[in-house]
Scaffold this motif. Structure first.
Motif, PDB file in Angstrom:
ATOM      1  N   ARG A 168       0.815  -1.213   0.000  1.00 58.01           N
ATOM      2  CA  ARG A 168       0.000   0.000   0.000  1.00 58.01           C
ATOM      3  C   ARG A 168       0.850   1.265   0.000  1.00 58.01           C
ATOM      4  N   ASP A 169       2.159   1.110  -0.172  1.00 63.58           N
ATOM      5  CA  ASP A 169       3.074   2.247  -0.102  1.00 63.58           C
ATOM      6  C   ASP A 169       3.485   2.676  -1.513  1.00 63.58           C
ATOM      7  N   PRO A 170       3.032   3.852  -1.977  1.00 61.79           N
ATOM      8  CA  PRO A 170       3.403   4.292  -3.326  1.00 61.79           C
ATOM      9  C   PRO A 170       4.902   4.514  -3.489  1.00 61.79           C
ATOM     10  N   LYS A 171       5.604   4.836  -2.405  1.00 58.54           N
ATOM     11  CA  LYS A 171       7.053   5.041  -2.489  1.00 58.54           C
ATOM     12  C   LYS A 171       7.787   3.738  -2.801  1.00 58.54           C
ATOM     13  N   LEU A 172       7.133   2.607  -2.524  1.00 56.52           N
ATOM     14  CA  LEU A 172       7.736   1.303  -2.780  1.00 56.52           C
ATOM     15  C   LEU A 172       7.128   0.621  -4.007  1.00 56.52           C
ATOM     16  N   GLY A 173       6.343   1.374  -4.765  1.00 54.79           N
ATOM     17  CA  GLY A 173       5.702   0.780  -5.945  1.00 54.79           C
ATOM     18  C   GLY A 173       4.560  -0.130  -5.576  1.00 54.79           C
ATOM     19  N   GLY A 174       3.826   0.237  -4.514  1.00 55.66           N
ATOM     20  CA  GLY A 174       2.743  -0.598  -4.023  1.00 55.66           C
ATOM     21  C   GLY A 174       1.557  -0.673  -4.968  1.00 55.66           C
ATOM     22  N   GLY A 175       0.591  -1.496  -4.582  1.00 49.03           N
ATOM     23  CA  GLY A 175      -0.585  -1.721  -5.402  1.00 49.03           C
ATOM     24  C   GLY A 175      -0.565  -3.096  -6.035  1.00 49.03           C
ATOM     25  N   ALA A 176      -1.687  -3.459  -6.641  1.00 50.51           N
ATOM     26  CA  ALA A 176      -1.817  -4.788  -7.231  1.00 50.51           C
ATOM     27  C   ALA A 176      -1.084  -4.920  -8.560  1.00 50.51           C
ATOM     28  N   LEU A 177      -0.981  -3.844  -9.307  1.00 54.73           N
ATOM     29  CA  LEU A 177      -0.525  -3.926 -10.689  1.00 54.73           C
ATOM     30  C   LEU A 177       0.897  -4.472 -10.827  1.00 54.73           C
ATOM     31  N   LEU A 178       1.856  -3.866 -10.131  1.00 52.59           N
ATOM     32  CA  LEU A 178       3.248  -4.282 -10.300  1.00 52.59           C
ATOM     33  C   LEU A 178       3.546  -5.623  -9.651  1.00 52.59           C
ATOM     34  N   VAL A 310       6.237  -4.771 -21.910  1.00 51.76           N
ATOM     35  CA  VAL A 310       5.302  -4.945 -20.794  1.00 51.76           C
ATOM     36  C   VAL A 310       5.362  -3.736 -19.860  1.00 51.76           C
ATOM     37  N   MET A 311       6.548  -3.177 -19.645  1.00 55.01           N
ATOM     38  CA  MET A 311       6.651  -1.982 -18.808  1.00 55.01           C
ATOM     39  C   MET A 311       5.911  -0.806 -19.437  1.00 55.01           C
ATOM     40  N   THR A 312       5.910  -0.723 -20.743  1.00 49.51           N
ATOM     41  CA  THR A 312       5.134   0.311 -21.432  1.00 49.51           C
ATOM     42  C   THR A 312       3.649   0.158 -21.122  1.00 49.51           C
ATOM     43  N   LEU A 313       3.158  -1.075 -21.132  1.00 48.16           N
ATOM     44  CA  LEU A 313       1.767  -1.335 -20.772  1.00 48.16           C
ATOM     45  C   LEU A 313       1.490  -0.931 -19.332  1.00 48.16           C
ATOM     46  N   LEU A 314       2.400  -1.272 -18.435  1.00 51.00           N
ATOM     47  CA  LEU A 314       2.213  -0.927 -17.025  1.00 51.00           C
ATOM     48  C   LEU A 314       2.142   0.584 -16.826  1.00 51.00           C
ATOM     49  N   ASP A 315       3.002   1.325 -17.512  1.00 58.61           N
ATOM     50  CA  ASP A 315       2.977   2.782 -17.405  1.00 58.61           C
ATOM     51  C   ASP A 315       1.663   3.352 -17.936  1.00 58.61           C
ATOM     52  N   THR A 316       1.210   2.818 -19.075  1.00 58.88           N
ATOM     53  CA  THR A 316      -0.049   3.281 -19.665  1.00 58.88           C
ATOM     54  C   THR A 316      -1.216   3.020 -18.718  1.00 58.88           C
ATOM     55  N   LEU A 317      -1.252   1.843 -18.141  1.00 52.98           N
ATOM     56  CA  LEU A 317      -2.334   1.476 -17.231  1.00 52.98           C
ATOM     57  C   LEU A 317      -2.308   2.335 -15.967  1.00 52.98           C
ATOM     58  N   ARG A 318      -1.125   2.554 -15.424  1.00 46.64           N
ATOM     59  CA  ARG A 318      -1.046   3.378 -14.206  1.00 46.64           C
ATOM     60  C   ARG A 318      -1.545   4.791 -14.471  1.00 46.64           C
ATOM     61  N   GLU A 319      -1.237   5.315 -15.637  1.00 47.76           N
ATOM     62  CA  GLU A 319      -1.692   6.657 -15.979  1.00 47.76           C
ATOM     63  C   GLU A 319      -3.215   6.686 -16.067  1.00 47.76           C
ATOM     64  N   GLN A 320      -3.800   5.665 -16.678  1.00 49.10           N
ATOM     65  CA  GLN A 320      -5.249   5.590 -16.784  1.00 49.10           C
ATOM     66  C   GLN A 320      -5.914   5.426 -15.427  1.00 49.10           C
ATOM     67  N   MET A 321      -5.251   4.702 -14.537  1.00 55.25           N
ATOM     68  CA  MET A 321      -5.791   4.435 -13.214  1.00 55.25           C
ATOM     69  C   MET A 321      -5.566   5.578 -12.232  1.00 55.25           C
ATOM     70  N   GLY A 322      -4.638   6.457 -12.557  1.00 58.52           N
ATOM     71  CA  GLY A 322      -4.327   7.575 -11.676  1.00 58.52           C
ATOM     72  C   GLY A 322      -3.365   7.232 -10.559  1.00 58.52           C
ATOM     73  N   VAL A 323      -2.521   6.225 -10.800  1.00 58.34           N
ATOM     74  CA  VAL A 323      -1.539   5.809  -9.799  1.00 58.34           C
ATOM     75  C   VAL A 323      -0.201   6.456 -10.126  1.00 58.34           C
ATOM     76  N   VAL A 324       0.386   7.115  -9.119  1.00 61.70           N
ATOM     77  CA  VAL A 324       1.675   7.789  -9.282  1.00 61.70           C
ATOM     78  C   VAL A 324       2.621   7.336  -8.181  1.00 61.70           C
ATOM     79  N   TYR A 325       3.818   6.932  -8.569  1.00 57.40           N
ATOM     80  CA  TYR A 325       4.809   6.523  -7.570  1.00 57.40           C
ATOM     81  C   TYR A 325       5.755   7.670  -7.235  1.00 57.40           C
TER      82      TYR A 325
END
Length: 325
Positions: A168-178, A310-325
């Motif tokens: 749950r820590d954005p500083k550590l790249g938290g969340g389900a996606l990564l 795959v990292m390009t996909l992850l970046d695109t998805l995070r932007e759509q989801m509004g997740v910022v590390y």
């Protein structure tokens, strides 16, 4: 390195490093050489537990160890770049726990650093090295299930996790996606490649990381991939690949399967079994050793291009989801 052992170092002796070290003992020619931690005491405890020859009280000391050939970077996501660069600059081959880094720019930087230094680099996407997954990729490529129409995969953990947890820590790249979503994405990428359309939605935690995510990918071929991941809802964690001539079903734990079934109209269901000891990390370690023996700088199973796509996909998805590390 064809006639001698491959001397392994581990950077960051946490939970996943424990599992990797245990499986490393199953790999012929793998020598448990050294472990590095920010704490000398932690390194010594880990080394004693798993039988590593040396313990270092800093990552720099591990990188400088002349009796280490390859380092497995097992720190949290946010520290992959720093640890991997340290080893690359010291001329060490590197296996970096997935995802390679937090985003595409830093992943591209790491790939370029390895190429410039002429050292091996691989993202530790163990799923792609798994024997069952490799067989599935072979069957799909051979047209056994016809043209792929859809991929379905999910990976969800039972929660909730405390606010202080790394997930749950954005500083550590938290969340389900990564942590979790990367597996369904890699499976879809394995059989369908890069999508033409990417759509993602997520319920965010108060810390602004994705708690539960849905992903829909569309491909020029007309195929689709429907993927989900969650850190607050345990799902079946299975997967299926459907085609015009049949379907492949991967049971729960699709990211490290020991079997799968092939379903084709008018034919008996075929079961493919791949029993193995350990957790399954030994296959990625064996692939690293195979590449080092051949003098290769990347693996065809988890190529640099694959990791960056795959990292390009992850970046695109995070932007759509509004997740910022």
């Amino acid at each position: 390195m064809t006639e001698q052992n491959v001397r392994w170092g581990i950077l960051g002796p946490g939970g996943i490093a424990n599992a990797f070290a245990a499986d490393l003992k199953l790999v012929p020619g793998a020598e448990l050489a050294a472990v590095g931690s920010r704490s000398a005491a932690t390194a010594e405890t880990f080394a004693a537990r798993h039988g590593f020859a040396r313990a270092h009280g800093s990552y720099a000391e591990l990188a400088a160890d002349d009796d280490v050939d390859v380092v497995y970077v097992a720190t949290p996501h946010a520290f992959h770049l720093e640890g991997a660069l340290l080893c690359i600059e010291a001329g060490k081959a590197v296996l970096v726990e997935k995802p390679l880094t937090l985003d595409l720019p830093t992943s591209a930087h790491l790939v370029q650093a390895a190429r410039s230094a002429g050292v091996f680099l691989m993202e530790a996407m163990w799923m792609r090295c798994n024997p069952a997954i490799r067989k599935i990729a072979e069957l799909v490529a051979d047209g056994v299930i016809g043209d792929v129409a859809s991929v379905h995969a999910d990976f969800g953990l039972h929660g909730p996790f405390e606010p202080s947890h790394r997930l749950r820590d954005p500083k550590l790249g938290g969340g389900a996606l990564l942590d979790l979503g990367v597996y369904p994405l890699h499976l879809a990428h394995l059989v369908l490649g890069t999508p033409a359309s990417v759509h993602g939605w997520a319920k965010l935690t108060p810390e602004n990381v994705d708690e539960t995510s849905g992903i829909l990918l569309g491909y020029e071929s007309g195929a689709v991939a429907a993927l989900t991941c969650s850190i607050n809802g345990e799902s079946p964690n299975g997967a299926s690949i459907s085609g015009t001539l049949g379907r492949i079903e991967i049971p729960p734990g699709f990211m490290v399967p020991r079997s799968f079934t092939l379903h084709r109209p008018g034919q008996d269901v075929e079961t493919f079994e791949f029993p193995f000891e350990g957790t399954g990390y030994q296959f990625e370690a064996a692939e690293v050793q195979r590449c080092l023996a051949l003098g290769e700088l990347e693996s065809p199973l988890v190529s640099h291009t694959t990791t960056l796509e795959v990292m390009t996909l992850l970046d695109t998805l995070r932007e759509q989801m509004g997740v910022v590390y």
